[in-house]
Design a protein around this motif. Structure first.
Motif, mmCIF file in Angstrom:
data_model
loop_
_atom_site.group_PDB
_atom_site.id
_atom_site.type_symbol
_atom_site.label_atom_id
_atom_site.label_comp_id
_atom_site.label_asym_id
_atom_site.label_seq_id
_atom_site.Cartn_x
_atom_site.Cartn_y
_atom_site.Cartn_z
ATOM 1 N N HIS A 165 73.623 25.228 80.395
ATOM 2 C CA HIS A 165 74.327 26.019 79.382
ATOM 3 C C HIS A 165 74.523 27.451 79.855
ATOM 4 O O HIS A 165 75.583 28.031 79.647
ATOM 5 N N TYR A 196 77.925 28.588 77.949
ATOM 6 C CA TYR A 196 77.984 28.068 76.589
ATOM 7 C C TYR A 196 76.924 28.711 75.721
ATOM 8 O O TYR A 196 75.835 29.006 76.168
ATOM 9 N N GLN A 213 74.123 28.174 73.059
ATOM 10 C CA GLN A 213 73.221 27.042 72.862
ATOM 11 C C GLN A 213 73.203 26.673 71.386
ATOM 12 O O GLN A 213 72.440 27.212 70.610
ATOM 13 N N ASP A 246 76.712 21.754 71.073
ATOM 14 C CA ASP A 246 76.650 21.591 72.517
ATOM 15 C C ASP A 246 75.619 20.549 72.923
ATOM 16 O O ASP A 246 75.722 19.954 73.981
#
Length: 106
Positions: free
Chosen positions: A91, A96, A98, A102
């Motif tokens: 991640h 991304y 978290q 996801d």
């Protein structure tokens, strides 16, 4: 202003753990989810704990909490500490946030 009232306005920065009351592992042996070492019979611990996690109604919140807080120990959301480190690393590398969305793919 009363000191107690001042603190009422502050939000607790820690994620809520209210979901744990519905966890499938609640009545299980803690040693199954928190073995002294993952090196001894890891497949046996993994399989039994994962079986409980698989049908747990709060698996996603559990996994999300463990990843977001960096929980270093135990089986959370059907993942081992090493698996969560890989999730966090992936991640972070991909940039991304978290979030539970996801983690649904895990």
């Amino acid at each position: 202003m009363n000191i107690d009232r001042q603190h009422d306005n502050l939000s607790d920065p820690r994620p809520s753990l209210r979901w744990t009351a519905r966890a499938a592992c609640q009545d299980s042996d803690p040693n199954l989810f928190f073995p002294l070492t993952w090196d001894r019979q890891p497949a046996q611990h993994d399989a039994l704990a994962r079986r409980i996690c698989l049908d747990c109604p709060v698996r996603l919140p559990c996994l999300t909490w463990a990843v977001e807080t960096g929980e270093p120990d135990g089986m959370w959301g059907g993942t081992t500490p090493a698996e969560r480190r890989r999730i966090r690393s992936t991640h972070e590398q991909q940039g991304y946030a978290q979030t539970g969305a996801d983690l649904r793919e895990v």
